[in-house]
Structures are given as structure tokens and as C-alpha cells.
Write a protein that holds these residues in place. Sequence first.
Motif, PDB file in Angstrom:
ATOM      1  N   ASN A   1       0.869  -1.180   0.000  1.00 33.62           N
ATOM      2  CA  ASN A   1       0.000   0.000   0.000  1.00 33.62           C
ATOM      3  C   ASN A   1       0.900   1.223   0.000  1.00 33.62           C
ATOM      4  N   MET A   2       0.314   2.408  -0.133  1.00 36.89           N
ATOM      5  CA  MET A   2       1.127   3.611  -0.215  1.00 36.89           C
ATOM      6  C   MET A   2       1.806   3.942   1.112  1.00 36.89           C
ATOM      7  N   GLU A   3       1.218   3.500   2.207  1.00 36.81           N
ATOM      8  CA  GLU A   3       1.803   3.775   3.523  1.00 36.81           C
ATOM      9  C   GLU A   3       3.168   3.088   3.674  1.00 36.81           C
ATOM     10  N   HIS A   4       3.257   1.849   3.181  1.00 36.15           N
ATOM     11  CA  HIS A   4       4.493   1.075   3.324  1.00 36.15           C
ATOM     12  C   HIS A   4       5.110   0.757   1.960  1.00 36.15           C
ATOM     13  N   PHE A   5       4.868   1.640   1.000  1.00 33.63           N
ATOM     14  CA  PHE A   5       5.291   1.367  -0.369  1.00 33.63           C
ATOM     15  C   PHE A   5       6.799   1.150  -0.479  1.00 33.63           C
ATOM     16  N   ASP A   6       7.582   2.031   0.107  1.00 29.51           N
ATOM     17  CA  ASP A   6       9.038   1.948  -0.060  1.00 29.51           C
ATOM     18  C   ASP A   6       9.613   0.661   0.512  1.00 29.51           C
ATOM     19  N   SER A   7       9.233   0.334   1.740  1.00 28.34           N
ATOM     20  CA  SER A   7       9.818  -0.844   2.381  1.00 28.34           C
ATOM     21  C   SER A   7       9.384  -2.140   1.711  1.00 28.34           C
ATOM     22  N   ILE A   8       8.099  -2.251   1.343  1.00 24.79           N
ATOM     23  CA  ILE A   8       7.620  -3.491   0.736  1.00 24.79           C
ATOM     24  C   ILE A   8       8.126  -3.626  -0.698  1.00 24.79           C
ATOM     25  N   SER A   9       8.154  -2.522  -1.439  1.00 29.00           N
ATOM     26  CA  SER A   9       8.656  -2.590  -2.815  1.00 29.00           C
ATOM     27  C   SER A   9      10.136  -2.964  -2.828  1.00 29.00           C
ATOM     28  N   ASP A  10      10.887  -2.506  -1.831  1.00 30.16           N
ATOM     29  CA  ASP A  10      12.306  -2.893  -1.734  1.00 30.16           C
ATOM     30  C   ASP A  10      12.447  -4.399  -1.573  1.00 30.16           C
ATOM     31  N   GLN A  11      11.558  -4.993  -0.797  1.00 31.46           N
ATOM     32  CA  GLN A  11      11.607  -6.445  -0.585  1.00 31.46           C
ATOM     33  C   GLN A  11      11.233  -7.198  -1.863  1.00 31.46           C
ATOM     34  N   ILE A  12      10.280  -6.667  -2.601  1.00 24.01           N
ATOM     35  CA  ILE A  12       9.894  -7.303  -3.872  1.00 24.01           C
ATOM     36  C   ILE A  12      11.060  -7.250  -4.853  1.00 24.01           C
ATOM     37  N   ILE A  13      11.738  -6.104  -4.891  1.00 26.32           N
ATOM     38  CA  ILE A  13      12.894  -5.952  -5.782  1.00 26.32           C
ATOM     39  C   ILE A  13      14.011  -6.899  -5.370  1.00 26.32           C
ATOM     40  N   ALA A  14      14.177  -7.112  -4.064  1.00 31.38           N
ATOM     41  CA  ALA A  14      15.209  -8.035  -3.571  1.00 31.38           C
ATOM     42  C   ALA A  14      14.945  -9.452  -4.089  1.00 31.38           C
ATOM     43  N   TRP A  15      13.674  -9.858  -4.135  1.00 30.55           N
ATOM     44  CA  TRP A  15      13.345 -11.170  -4.687  1.00 30.55           C
ATOM     45  C   TRP A  15      13.648 -11.210  -6.179  1.00 30.55           C
TER      46      TRP A  15
ATOM     47  N   ALA B   1      -4.884  10.747  -5.999  1.00 30.70           N
ATOM     48  CA  ALA B   1      -3.876   9.707  -6.104  1.00 30.70           C
ATOM     49  C   ALA B   1      -3.961   8.807  -4.880  1.00 30.70           C
ATOM     50  N   PRO B   2      -3.382   7.605  -4.957  1.00 34.78           N
ATOM     51  CA  PRO B   2      -3.415   6.722  -3.800  1.00 34.78           C
ATOM     52  C   PRO B   2      -2.916   7.427  -2.544  1.00 34.78           C
ATOM     53  N   SER B   3      -3.657   7.322  -1.450  1.00 40.05           N
ATOM     54  CA  SER B   3      -3.312   8.004  -0.214  1.00 40.05           C
ATOM     55  C   SER B   3      -2.700   7.057   0.791  1.00 40.05           C
ATOM     56  N   THR B   4      -1.857   7.604   1.655  1.00 40.27           N
ATOM     57  CA  THR B   4      -1.348   6.819   2.765  1.00 40.27           C
ATOM     58  C   THR B   4      -2.390   6.854   3.876  1.00 40.27           C
ATOM     59  N   ILE B   5      -2.257   5.931   4.825  1.00 48.13           N
ATOM     60  CA  ILE B   5      -3.183   5.894   5.948  1.00 48.13           C
ATOM     61  C   ILE B   5      -3.094   7.199   6.735  1.00 48.13           C
ATOM     62  N   ALA B   6      -1.886   7.743   6.882  1.00 47.77           N
ATOM     63  CA  ALA B   6      -1.698   8.995   7.622  1.00 47.77           C
ATOM     64  C   ALA B   6      -2.447  10.140   6.956  1.00 47.77           C
ATOM     65  N   GLN B   7      -2.417  10.174   5.605  1.00 50.29           N
ATOM     66  CA  GLN B   7      -3.114  11.234   4.881  1.00 50.29           C
ATOM     67  C   GLN B   7      -4.625  11.112   5.045  1.00 50.29           C
ATOM     68  N   ILE B   8      -5.122   9.888   5.081  1.00 56.26           N
ATOM     69  CA  ILE B   8      -6.553   9.679   5.283  1.00 56.26           C
ATOM     70  C   ILE B   8      -6.970  10.155   6.663  1.00 56.26           C
ATOM     71  N   HIS B   9      -6.181   9.786   7.701  1.00 52.97           N
ATOM     72  CA  HIS B   9      -6.491  10.230   9.062  1.00 52.97           C
ATOM     73  C   HIS B   9      -6.452  11.749   9.166  1.00 52.97           C
ATOM     74  N   GLU B  10      -5.481  12.374   8.479  1.00 54.03           N
ATOM     75  CA  GLU B  10      -5.349  13.828   8.518  1.00 54.03           C
ATOM     76  C   GLU B  10      -6.567  14.496   7.893  1.00 54.03           C
ATOM     77  N   ALA B  11      -7.058  13.912   6.785  1.00 53.99           N
ATOM     78  CA  ALA B  11      -8.240  14.479   6.126  1.00 53.99           C
ATOM     79  C   ALA B  11      -9.483  14.366   6.994  1.00 53.99           C
ATOM     80  N   VAL B  12      -9.603  13.203   7.661  1.00 52.20           N
ATOM     81  CA  VAL B  12     -10.777  12.971   8.513  1.00 52.20           C
ATOM     82  C   VAL B  12     -10.797  13.901   9.716  1.00 52.20           C
TER      83      VAL B  12
END
Length: 298
Positions: free
Chosen positions: A25-39, A280-291
Amino acid sequence: MYVGLDPDSPELVDHNVKDLLNKLNMEHFDSISDQIIAWANKSEKETNGRTLKQVIGLVFEKATDEATSSEMYARLCRKMMELISRNARDDGIINAEGKPFAGGHLFLKYLLNRCQEDFERGWVQKEAAVAAAASKATEDEAIKAVQSDNKEVDEAELYSDEYYATAKVKRRGLGLVRFIGELFKVQMLTERVMHECIKKLLGNVENPEEEEIESFSTLLITVGVLLDTPKAHAHMEVYFSRMKELTKSKNVNSRMQYMLQQDVIELRSRKWIPRKAVAAPSTIAQIHEAVSCPECIS
């Protein structure tokens, strides 16, 4: 279940990459995408790009099955292309210099081949699924007619495997078109490829399939603002002239006519500004901020 397997085995790659894609998801995009690239980078040890191709296939399947997240998956593909190891290669695919495709060039080659294969194969799958569904629908109607005199028929029971197969083909077809558009937006596909796709989808003006109209509309809604340039003016005029013909055609149902007129033709007349902008896809933090923002809630 996976005890004793080679840590680079296709079974483990499949299990772990699918798990990561489910968590992406956009909240953890960098860390999870790094793991996918590692595979994917496990292909450094290979000469045929097997693992890289497998990971691309898993990403592709996910992207086309979840059209609402296609922008995120296109971003993932862009990042993978940029960060894939230059040592990942396929000795079976040779470039103009006589060397194996490797790194980002190999990633793009694999991805484009998969897009092209699925785009072209989609027509065959659709026709087969529709034919099977039509045959089964006739049987289901007969069953319903017999049972209606005695008891109510559970509607779900009348949904055949062919019905769901047809729905899946349609969903994935629209997902593929949306994904192709998003890949163009992150500069992984060229304008020429976009125009080829549009011409294919808009080729049958006399008696078009509903799926062709939906796919064409989806693609233009996604990339129209980027394609509608002075350089491509002649192409765009032809597309919209054909669309206007379709809105008056007796072979196009009212729902499709409305889609073309309201979703595409009028969108262009507003200079591609949607009535309600899609965020655009929002992070969980951005959704909470909007609410939590009083001005946003009001």
C-alpha cells in the motif's frame, strides 16, 4: 510446507512475493517494494532471468486484477525498472549489440512482452468465455423454467462457472487497459503504443463489442490528457469522430452511448478536467489527517 526447499525455488518466490503484494500500500510502499525488488534480484545468479520474469508475472497479475490500484502497481514497475540489478540477464534475448538483455532493459522487455501478449490474447479468451456463457445461460434458463412452478430458485445456483469466467475475463481486460495507461503515465510505454492500442479497440465502428467500448473509454480517460497534443491532433480528431458515430449507432446500446458521451467526449470538451478529480493513492496517515480536518469534513 516449504521446509527443505531451495530458498530461490519458484514455490518460495511465488509464496513470498504474493504475500508482499497483498501487503503493498502507499503507507508502506518503499519498504515493501524494496523487498519485492530483492526477490527479483535473485536473477543475478541466473542466466535466463527466470526469477525476474516470475516476479514480473506476479505483479502483472495483481495489477490487472485490481484496477483501482493500477497507479500504485505502475509506480512499483517504474521503481523496479530503475533498481533491478544490472547483473540480472537473459542470455536467450540478445540486443542490437549482440549482448544479452540485462537490468532495467530486461525488466522492460519482459513487461512489454507480457502486456502485448495479454492484450492480444484477451480477444480470444473473451470470445471463448462469451460463447461458453451463452451456452450455459440457455441451460440455466431451462432449469429455471422447470423449477419456477414448484419452488423459488436460488439465483446464485444459476451462476455457472462460465458466467464467472466471462466476468473475470472482462474485469481483467479492463484492468489491463487501465494498467497500460498508468505505465504510459510513468513513461514506461510510448505514445506509439498507446495509439496502437486505441486503434485496435476502436477498429470496429460498425458493430463494436461492449468490452471494446468500455476498454477504449477506460484507456482514454486514463491517458487522454497526455495524448491530446498538437502533434497527435489528427489522430485524436479521428478517434472522436468515430466515437460520435458510435453514440448514434443502432448497434450500440444506450449505456455505452452514454458512457462515450458523458465519460469521454464531454471530458475532452472540459479540457480533460474531470467533474470530480480522482485523488492519487493516499497513505493511511493522509486519510487520518483528512478525517480530522474540520475544513475538509465540512
